[in-house]
Each structure stands twice: as C-alpha cells, then as structure tokens.
Design a protein around this motif. Structure first.
Motif, PDB file in Angstrom:
ATOM      1  N   GLY A  28       2.024   9.931  -7.638  1.00  0.00           N
ATOM      2  CA  GLY A  28       3.173   9.764  -6.759  1.00  0.00           C
ATOM      3  C   GLY A  28       3.002   8.687  -5.699  1.00  0.00           C
ATOM      4  O   GLY A  28       3.955   8.319  -5.018  1.00  0.00           O
ATOM      5  N   HIS A  29       1.777   8.163  -5.567  1.00  0.00           N
ATOM      6  CA  HIS A  29       1.538   7.119  -4.564  1.00  0.00           C
ATOM      7  C   HIS A  29       1.816   5.746  -5.157  1.00  0.00           C
ATOM      8  O   HIS A  29       1.316   5.406  -6.226  1.00  0.00           O
ATOM      9  N   LEU A  96       1.429   7.543   0.102  1.00  0.00           N
ATOM     10  CA  LEU A  96       2.786   7.821  -0.370  1.00  0.00           C
ATOM     11  C   LEU A  96       3.750   6.771   0.172  1.00  0.00           C
ATOM     12  O   LEU A  96       4.665   6.330  -0.517  1.00  0.00           O
ATOM     13  N   THR A 101       2.251   8.574   6.302  1.00  0.00           N
ATOM     14  CA  THR A 101       1.372   9.515   5.597  1.00  0.00           C
ATOM     15  C   THR A 101      -0.029   8.940   5.462  1.00  0.00           C
ATOM     16  O   THR A 101      -0.228   7.735   5.457  1.00  0.00           O
TER      17      THR A 101
END
Lengths: 114, 114
Positions: A28-29, A96, A101
């Motif tokens: 997801g990064h 992210l 983050t």
C-alpha cells in the motif's frame, strides 16, 4: 503484513561491475526513499520516488547512480562501474504518504566493492 | 551548511537508570524531528517524533524534548533495559513534507550495563 523488503542483504562486487539493489515497499505504500550509510555515520538521503516518478534526487551522485520505481515491481537503485568508495549500507524506506505517516526502513543492503 | 549532530559518541548507563541522549540541529527551518534506534545489522526503527509546534512528547518509556530557542533535541529513556542497547539517531526535516528528506545526525551508541 511484511515490512520493507530489501535484497540482497549482502552484495559483493568487483570494481567496475554494476550493482543492483532492490526494495519492495510495504503493502500500500507508494513513496520510497533511498539512503546510504557509511561506517560509523548516520544515513544520508539519496533519492525520493513516488510510483514511476523521481520527486527529489538531490542526494544522488551525478554519475553512475540511478533509481527507478516502476508501476509494477520493486524500486531499484543501480550503481554502474562501482568503486571502493561505494562500499556502504544502502537503506530503503517507504511510507503511505509524504506528509503525515511514518516511514518504515528495510534491513538494508550491504555493498562491498573489492 | 546545515547539519544535525550529536554531542557524545557513546553513552554507558546502568540497567534501570534513565538515559538522556542529546542532539543539536542548526537548521532553524526544521519542522519535524524524529528519533531512530538502529540495532546491529538492522535498519533504523522509529521511536518517537515531535513537530516544531510542540515542546514535549511522551511515548512508552520514552520522552522527546524540543528546545527551539537553542535548537536542541533530547531523548529520554526511562528505566533503561538491555534491549535498549543500540545506536540512536536524531533526524530532522523541513516543511516540504515529514518524510521527504530526512537529515540524520551521526549517531550515539547506548550501552546498558547489567
């Protein structure tokens, strides 16, 4: 949820060869950062990439070094015609987003040029 | 140029005592500060962060203090344990994004005596 994966963990190259270091970010990064660490020193920023784009390469040496983060697959840090001074630990981090983050670091690739 | 640096190269503490690790920075535009812990052969691990609009932030057994007047950052570890033995780095970044380009200090080795 696997962390940031770097491979190989150790890489030995002769002077003049090419070194290819791979970094798979956390799931997801889409933001990836490469840092270099010389013995007994802190990490030095090299390059910041976001899927298919180089955002900031102000820390990259002007010659022999390049980085990419393709749409599919890991980010690659490529060092052509390696010299002894390239021997270092190379760390990749991913996040992210850019702003809010935490960036997580991989275990690093230790490059030794002989 | 701008730099982030640590006052002492090594710190030895007795198990159970409190540890204080100090860091000076010179970039007055620094907006975000992070402490990392790095164990031998591993990548940096996030400990705690603080933004420039704060003076103090507490985590589990750790506290970060920021003094913007003298551009000083400290990490306090309560009841230091053997597992705290590692190299500690402070890092800072400017207002372009928390993760975008971290500047690391040289690092200080924390050694915990049993």
């Amino acid at each position: 949820n696997a962390g940031v994966m770097q491979n190989p963990r150790h890489l030995v190259r002769r002077r003049g060869q090419e070194a290819r270091l791979r970094c798979s970010p956390m799931k997801g990064h889409s933001h990836v950062y490469w840092y270099r660490q010389l013995p007994e020193e802190g990490l030095k920023f090299m390059v910041y990439l976001q899927k298919e784009n180089i955002i900031d390469e102000s820390g990259m040496p002007k010659e022999r070094f390049s980085a990419e983060f393709p749409k599919e697959g890991p980010s690659i840090l490529r060092i052509q015609q390696v010299v002894r001074g390239d021997s270092a630990a190379y760390f990749c981090a991913s996040s992210l987003d850019r702003e809010n983050t935490e960036a997580f670091f991989g275990q690093g690739t230790r490059l030794t040029v002989v | 140029g701008e730099s982030v640096g640590l006052h002492l190269p090594t710190l030895s503490v007795q198990e159970g005592d409190n540890s204080i690790i100090n860091c000076a920075y010179s970039n007055s535009a620094s907006d975000y500060f992070i402490w990392y812990k790095q164990e031998s052969g591993k990548g940096p691990q996030f400990i705690i962060d603080i933004r420039s609009n704060m003076d103090k932030r507490q985590g589990q057994r750790v506290t970060v203090l920021l003094n913007k007047t003298v551009k000083h950052l400290s990490l306090q570890i309560a009841a230091t344990q053997p597992g705290d033995s590692a190299v500690y780095f402070c890092a800072e970044t400017g207002p372009t994004g928390a993760n975008s380009k971290l500047t690391f200090g040289k690092g200080i080795t924390l050694s915990v005596r049993p």
